[in-house]
Design an enzyme around this catalytic site. Structure first.
Site, PDB file in Angstrom:
ATOM      1  N   ASN A  10       0.826  -1.224   0.000  1.00 12.83           N
ATOM      2  CA  ASN A  10       0.000   0.000   0.000  1.00 12.83           C
ATOM      3  C   ASN A  10       0.856   1.268   0.000  1.00 12.83           C
ATOM      4  O   ASN A  10       0.455   2.306   0.524  1.00 12.83           O
ATOM      5  CB  ASN A  10      -0.984   0.006   1.188  1.00 12.83           C
ATOM      6  CG  ASN A  10      -2.099   1.045   1.086  1.00 12.83           C
ATOM      7  OD1 ASN A  10      -2.540   1.584   2.104  1.00 12.83           O
ATOM      8  ND2 ASN A  10      -2.570   1.357  -0.096  1.00 12.83           N
ATOM      9  N   CYS A  12       2.898   1.777  -3.160  1.00 15.14           N
ATOM     10  CA  CYS A  12       3.192   2.040  -4.577  1.00 15.14           C
ATOM     11  C   CYS A  12       1.935   1.937  -5.436  1.00 15.14           C
ATOM     12  O   CYS A  12       1.335   2.944  -5.801  1.00 15.14           O
ATOM     13  CB  CYS A  12       4.278   1.098  -5.111  1.00 15.14           C
ATOM     14  SG  CYS A  12       5.903   1.349  -4.351  1.00 15.14           S
ATOM     15  N   ARG A  13       1.532   0.716  -5.785  1.00 19.08           N
ATOM     16  CA  ARG A  13       0.509   0.551  -6.807  1.00 19.08           C
ATOM     17  C   ARG A  13      -0.888   0.972  -6.371  1.00 19.08           C
ATOM     18  O   ARG A  13      -1.578   1.677  -7.117  1.00 19.08           O
ATOM     19  CB  ARG A  13       0.487  -0.911  -7.280  1.00 19.08           C
ATOM     20  CG  ARG A  13       1.758  -1.329  -7.989  1.00 19.08           C
ATOM     21  CD  ARG A  13       1.866  -2.834  -8.110  1.00 19.08           C
ATOM     22  NE  ARG A  13       2.064  -3.459  -6.794  1.00 19.08           N
ATOM     23  CZ  ARG A  13       2.102  -4.761  -6.580  1.00 19.08           C
ATOM     24  NH1 ARG A  13       1.930  -5.586  -7.599  1.00 19.08           N
ATOM     25  NH2 ARG A  13       2.301  -5.230  -5.366  1.00 19.08           N
ATOM     26  N   SER A  14      -1.345   0.510  -5.191  1.00 18.38           N
ATOM     27  CA  SER A  14      -2.753   0.799  -4.860  1.00 18.38           C
ATOM     28  C   SER A  14      -3.005   2.262  -4.495  1.00 18.38           C
ATOM     29  O   SER A  14      -4.057   2.794  -4.889  1.00 18.38           O
ATOM     30  CB  SER A  14      -3.292  -0.172  -3.807  1.00 18.38           C
ATOM     31  OG  SER A  14      -2.628  -0.063  -2.578  1.00 18.38           O
ATOM     32  N   ASP A 122       4.854  -5.382  -9.378  1.00 26.20           N
ATOM     33  CA  ASP A 122       5.368  -4.615  -8.242  1.00 26.20           C
ATOM     34  C   ASP A 122       6.600  -3.818  -8.682  1.00 26.20           C
ATOM     35  O   ASP A 122       7.605  -4.406  -9.086  1.00 26.20           O
ATOM     36  CB  ASP A 122       5.754  -5.617  -7.149  1.00 26.20           C
ATOM     37  CG  ASP A 122       6.115  -4.944  -5.854  1.00 26.20           C
ATOM     38  OD1 ASP A 122       6.279  -3.714  -5.841  1.00 26.20           O
ATOM     39  OD2 ASP A 122       6.236  -5.674  -4.853  1.00 26.20           O
TER      40      ASP A 122
HETATM   41  P1  4NP Z   1       3.229  -2.083  -3.443  1.00 26.56           P
HETATM   42  O1  4NP Z   1       4.820  -2.263  -3.481  1.00 26.56           O
HETATM   43  O2  4NP Z   1       2.649  -3.444  -3.098  1.00 26.56           O
HETATM   44  O3  4NP Z   1       2.876  -1.669  -4.832  1.00 26.56           O
HETATM   45  O4  4NP Z   1       2.927  -1.033  -2.407  1.00 26.56           O
HETATM   46  C1  4NP Z   1       5.511  -2.831  -2.401  1.00 26.56           C
HETATM   47  C2  4NP Z   1       5.964  -2.034  -1.372  1.00 26.56           C
HETATM   48  C3  4NP Z   1       6.645  -2.574  -0.313  1.00 26.56           C
HETATM   49  C4  4NP Z   1       6.884  -3.935  -0.271  1.00 26.56           C
HETATM   50  C5  4NP Z   1       6.432  -4.738  -1.289  1.00 26.56           C
HETATM   51  C6  4NP Z   1       5.725  -4.181  -2.338  1.00 26.56           C
HETATM   52  N1  4NP Z   1       7.615  -4.503   0.786  1.00 26.56           N
HETATM   53  O5  4NP Z   1       7.782  -5.733   0.819  1.00 26.56           O
HETATM   54  O6  4NP Z   1       8.035  -3.769   1.701  1.00 26.56           O
END
Ligand code: 4NP
Length: 151
Positions: A10, A12-14, A122
């Site tokens: 939560n 980056c993408r969402s 991701d």
């Molecule tokens: P998101 O990206 O799922 O698009 O917010 C990521 C941000 C952090 C992590 C993984 C994905 N992490 O493992 O910390």
């Protein structure tokens, strides 16, 4: 209509998807409640990743969301729960109370230009291109969501 975008962290993408959809709703003169949440709590309370915010800002999107983890209440509160990749879909199907499982969608299912994409990958461990591609995919997906709301 209440729409919840989901990704892993939560940050980056969402939150990007939430921001893009809110901008497109406003431009279309439509109203919906839009939020985002993560499957993990690791980044709860944080602003979106600075790289994500910088790339989004260059396209005119100001991401202000603070990360939070999805709750059981979310499955009842929201009408659509939209994940980013196959891992998200699997996790959502496992978490969802049975009577809410029909609300789960994948963002790329709304894509038109990128209709052959199978996920919003991701971007967290990659470079600039991954952030730009996430914006391209989610702009396309949000156009598709808007089209479904107009019909
Ligand atoms: P998101 O990206 O799922 O698009 O917010 C990521 C941000 C952090 C992590 C993984 C994905 N992490 O493992 O910390």
């Amino acid at each position: 209509m209440r729409i919840l975008f989901i990704c892993l962290g939560n940050i980056c993408r969402s939150p990007l998807a939430e921001t893009i959809l809110n901008a497109k709703l406003a431009a279309a003169g439509l109203h919906a409640e839009v939020d985002s949440a993560g499957l993990i709590a690791y980044h709860a309370g944080e602003q979106a990743d600075p790289r994500m915010r910088a790339h989004a800002a260059r396209r005119g999107y100001n991401i202000t969301h603070r990360a939070r983890q999805i709750t059981q209440t979310d499955f009842f509160r929201f009408d659509l729960i939209i994940g980013m990749d196959a891992d998200n879909q699997r996790a959502l199907q496992q978490l969802a109370p049975a009577q809410t499982a029909h609300k789960i969608r994948t963002a790329v299912s709304y894509c038109d230009k990128f209709r052959h994409a199978d996920a919003v990958p991701d971007p967290y461990y990659g470079g600039d291109a991954g952030f730009e591609y996430a914006i391209d995919l989610l702009e396309d997906a949000c156009d598709g969501i808007i089209a479904t709301l107009q019909h």
